[in-house]
Scaffold this active site. Structure first.
Site, PDB file in Angstrom:
ATOM      1  N   ALA A  64       3.174   0.851  -2.696  1.00 33.46           N
ATOM      2  CA  ALA A  64       3.975   0.203  -2.299  1.00 33.46           C
ATOM      3  C   ALA A  64       4.184  -1.170  -2.888  1.00 33.46           C
ATOM      4  O   ALA A  64       3.187  -1.580  -3.542  1.00 33.46           O
ATOM      5  CB  ALA A  64       3.750  -0.162  -0.775  1.00 33.46           C
ATOM      6  N   GLY A 105       0.638   3.985  -1.323  1.00 34.65           N
ATOM      7  CA  GLY A 105       1.634   4.676  -1.110  1.00 34.65           C
ATOM      8  C   GLY A 105       1.963   5.646  -1.931  1.00 34.65           C
ATOM      9  O   GLY A 105       2.604   6.776  -1.681  1.00 34.65           O
ATOM     10  N   GLU A 108       0.077   8.489  -0.920  1.00 32.86           N
ATOM     11  CA  GLU A 108       0.831   9.064   0.317  1.00 32.86           C
ATOM     12  C   GLU A 108       1.810   9.890   0.066  1.00 32.86           C
ATOM     13  O   GLU A 108       2.363  10.772   0.894  1.00 32.86           O
ATOM     14  CB  GLU A 108       0.809   7.850   1.293  1.00 32.86           C
ATOM     15  CG  GLU A 108      -0.195   7.395   1.722  1.00 32.86           C
ATOM     16  CD  GLU A 108       0.004   5.887   2.553  1.00 32.86           C
ATOM     17  OE1 GLU A 108       0.576   5.164   1.944  1.00 32.86           O
ATOM     18  OE2 GLU A 108      -0.460   6.004   3.867  1.00 32.86           O
ATOM     19  N   GLU A 128      -5.692   0.339   0.253  1.00 28.77           N
ATOM     20  CA  GLU A 128      -4.932  -0.548   1.131  1.00 28.77           C
ATOM     21  C   GLU A 128      -6.051  -1.437   1.899  1.00 28.77           C
ATOM     22  O   GLU A 128      -5.650  -2.860   2.008  1.00 28.77           O
ATOM     23  CB  GLU A 128      -4.157   0.250   2.169  1.00 28.77           C
ATOM     24  CG  GLU A 128      -3.074   0.547   1.731  1.00 28.77           C
ATOM     25  CD  GLU A 128      -3.168   2.150   1.044  1.00 28.77           C
ATOM     26  OE1 GLU A 128      -4.236   2.468   0.961  1.00 28.77           O
ATOM     27  OE2 GLU A 128      -2.051   2.776   0.992  1.00 28.77           O
TER      28      GLU A 128
END
Ligand code: T1G
Length: 696
Positions: A64, A105, A108, A128
């Site tokens: 992200a 992300g 993910e 993270e």
């Protein structure tokens, strides 16, 4: 943002979507919107039988876009979770072709795909926790359902990446590819599309309990040691524990709630600040200045620092000439280096061939002529200007004219060393932190004549040897040590005023410091700062308060751990500090001699007196241009002085407290304790104008 290619195979057509968003294929809102649209089109296209998702360049995706975390959620639609759900619920097989780094992300996103094919050099991780958050796009719920909760716990709670082979072995990766990655992924997609078994989907039910029910408590203990004081690891572990009792959807909702709490919390804001601050600090001051290659380095001085520096270089594959004028000293230094490497082999951080390879890169010498062909010399001799100046004169006479001459001095004047040479433009400071082969921080000290090429060359070398270079100017102590002076001064004053050594250190360790200042002094050796105080004694104004506590401890021959006693006592072979009534008595005598009436001291006062001393000096350093950025000071303290990353460094911490409040407290100290507490003009200016250090 997202390129789409239709690949045609005998078994049918595959839509290959590629993330194109340099520098790291970050999943910002524009990328997410484009990916969502491309997925809708591919799913709707009746000719397309399977979908492959990959990335351009060396990144699948770096995750992200961290910069979005400070924006309200509504501005971030569509959220990553929605895109991942689209992949997962696709009626057509979706395959992630992991072409390189897949983090956060990014991984993910790959977990939302039904299958994963990775190149052999791929890096996979959920880091993270290092940003003070948790995998908030399904990672804590999908990964355990794919590879089991034990393996998922290690990856998520540590934040450490794994390679493709490890991914294959734990079940995160289905196939490894070489240069046929996309083809392999397409064929896998078509194979699934044509099979009767249909698409493999994650079991949404609760995850099977681990064989060892203690794994979560053990993970919390381990996280407490590694990420002391951080809340994110505990939240990660809570999300994983949740998978044992809830369905995928319930777990995703729990994860979303816990992510929101973390991302809006002070700790994550501090850790994200450090993430970007480190990258700013490592940026070359002049991006257009080309560094000179440094492929062969001389290190003068085979003591603790010189040996550690030589190891840092050898670890990066750089040949080193380690010189000491005294053969016995050279042999002692060599033994320490060998023992350090052997310890790494015992801890399995290194294998035997790697150790031998690194040792072979370090050539020992006693003759300065051996340095006549190096690109750089780092002087790490005794911390005395006369000794260093003599060495620089010798180096200047025999080194190549283009060689850079650096000193590892921790506070002496680089300009004075430069003046002792015919090449002041190539004289620079490289202040490593002990142990030099472990600590990441490197203060690169520019003299008034140090040229930009020398700085660029040292920055490039620093990154090559895994250090975080921060450019600082010349003053007594540069940035880190200059600030540690008032910090330690206040610690000693607090002792005289009523606090015990273990209370001062304890309060600061509870604040998050890796070690309190008194224990730190015992570890580093009290004689180093004692020598500095003696050097500055002739110029110290008589009317300024001065604590004799540390001097008297040194005068007793108590220089810290190395003499078995300093502020604390140390049992034979132990580094554990033992409070010593002798020191308590000494402190009371010093207080009495100074007419100080002792009182109870709160932890809060200890934190304010020490932390705000750092902040006030940091403000002065910024005023004088000794540091380029406020965030550089934060990087120096987090990377070199054990400052808690979850508080973002001293200047960010002051911003978090609020500069008006910090200033008001400093002004109170100024009234109570005199001119040592005069507030820095910059702090007054920022506090009165409603600005922060991070606005600079
Ligand atoms: N967001 C925003 N900017 C990023 C970024 C990111 N994730 N990663 C890198 N950058 C910028 C960086 O600031 C620098 O900018 C440039 O890219 C090059 O970076 C929902 C919540 C990927 C290993 O934690 O570890 O996904 O200085 O110099 O050495 O669950 O960057 O050029 O202006 O570091 O090749 C999780 C963080 C995010 C990975 C590449 N992802 N990045 O290293 O380049 S949170 C991470 C890295 C998340 C989800 C959660 C490294 C790298 P500038 P660089 P590099």
């Amino acid at each position: 943002m997202i390129s789409k290619q239709i690949e045609v195979f005998p078994g049918g057509q595959v839509a290959v979507l590629s993330i194109q968003n340099p520098p790291v294929n970050g999943l910002g809102s524009a990328v997410r919107a484009a990916l969502g649209k491309a997925l809708d089109e591919a799913i709707a296209d009746t000719d397309v039988l399977a979908i492959v998702l990959t990335g351009a360049g060396r990144f699948f995706s770096g995750g992200a876009d961290i910069r979005e975390f400070n924006t309200p959620l509504t501005l971030r639609e569509p959220v990553l979770r929605d895109i991942i759900n689209k992949l997962e619920s696709s009626p057509k097989p979706t395959v992630a072709a992991i072409n390189g780094i897949a983090l956060g992300g990014g991984l993910e996103l790959a977990l939302g795909c039904h299958y994963r094919v990775a190149v052999d050099k791929a890096t996979l991780g959920l880091p993270e926790v290092k940003l003070g958050v948790l995998p908030g796009a399904g990672g804590t719920q999908r990964l355990p359902r794919l590879i089991g909760v034990e393996a998922a716990l290690e990856i998520i709670a540590s934040g450490d990446a794994i390679n493709a082979d490890q991914g294959l072995r734990c079940g995160l990766v289905d196939q490894i590819a070489q240069d046929d990655l996309v083809t392999k992924a397409c064929l896998l997609g078509l194979q699934v599309a044509g099979s009767e078994d249909g698409i493999r989907r994650l079991n949404p039910a609760a995850v099977a309990a681990p064989k060892n029910p203690e794994i979560f408590e053990q993970a919390r203990q381990k996280a407490g040691r590694r990420y002391r004081g951080c809340v994110a690891p505990l939240e990660c572990i809570a999300c994983l524990e949740k998978t044992l009792t809830t369905s995928l959807d319930e777990g995703l909702e729990f994860e979303r709630q816990r992510f929101q709490v973390l991302v809006n919390g002070d700790q994550s804001k501090a850790q994200r600040h450090i993430f970007f601050a480190e990258r700013s600090a490592m940026k070359l001051p002049d991006a257009d200045v080309k560094p000179e290659p440094i492929n062969h380095v001389g290190v003068v001085g085979a003591g603790t620092m010189g040996g550690g520096i030589a190891m840092s270089l050898a670890n990066a594959g750089i040949p080193v000439v380690l010189l000491d004028r005294d053969q016995a000293a050279l042999d002692r230094g060599w033994e320490i280096i060998k023992n350090n490497y052997s310890a790494s082999v015992s801890r399995k951080k290194l294998d035997q061939p790697q150790m031998e390879q690194r040792l072979a890169l370090i050539r020992r010498a006693v003759d300065y002529q051996e340095l006549s062909d190096v690109d750089l010399v780092i002087e790490a001799a005794f911390e005395d200007m006369a000794v260093k100046r003599e060495i620089f004169e010798r180096l200047d006479a025999l080194c190549r004219p283009d060689a850079i001459l650096a000193s590892n001095t921790s506070r002496l004047d680089i300009n004075e060393l430069a003046a002792a040479t015919s090449r002041p433009g190539q004289v620079i400071g490289t202040h490593f932190f002990s142990p030099a082969n472990v600590m990441r921080l490197l203060e690169v000290v520019q003299g008034v004549q140090t040229n930009r090429t020398a700085i660029a060359s040292l920055f490039s070398l620093a990154r090559k040897i895994g250090k975080t270079p921060v450019l600082v100017g010349v003053c007594d102590g540069f940035v880190g040590n200059r600030m540690v002076s008032p910090y330690t001064r206040e610690a000693h004053f607090l002792l005289e005023e009523g606090a015990s050594p273990e209370q001062v250190d304890g309060a600061l360790q509870r604040f998050g410091m890796a070690m309190g200042p008194l224990r730190m002094g015992d570890m580093a050796g009290l004689d180093i700062s004692w020598a500095a105080r003696k050097r500055m004694a002739p110029t110290r104004p008589a009317h300024i308060r001065y604590s004799r506590v540390a001097d008297r401890i040194c005068e007793m021959g108590r220089l810290g751990q190395k003499t078995g006693a300093g502020f604390y006592r140390y049992e034979e072979g132990s580094r554990n500090p033992v409070p010593d009534p002798v020191i308590d008595e000494l402190i009371k005598e010093c207080a009495q001699a100074s007419g100080i009436e002792r009182r109870d001291i709160s932890d809060e006062e200890i934190i304010q007196r020490t932390m705000y001393a750092l902040v006030n000096e940091g403000a002065r350093i910024l005023e004088e241009g000794i540091a380029q950025r406020s965030s550089d000071i934060d990087v120096i303290y987090v990377a070199g002085y054990g400052f808690p990353v979850f508080r973002g460094g001293p200047m960010f911490y002051a911003d978090t407290v609020g500069l008006p409040q910090v200033l008001a407290t400093i002004e109170r100290f100024h009234a109570e304790h005199g001119e040592l507490w005069a507030p820095a003009p910059l702090l007054k200016e920022l506090a009165s104008s409603g600005r922060k250090f991070s606005d600079l």
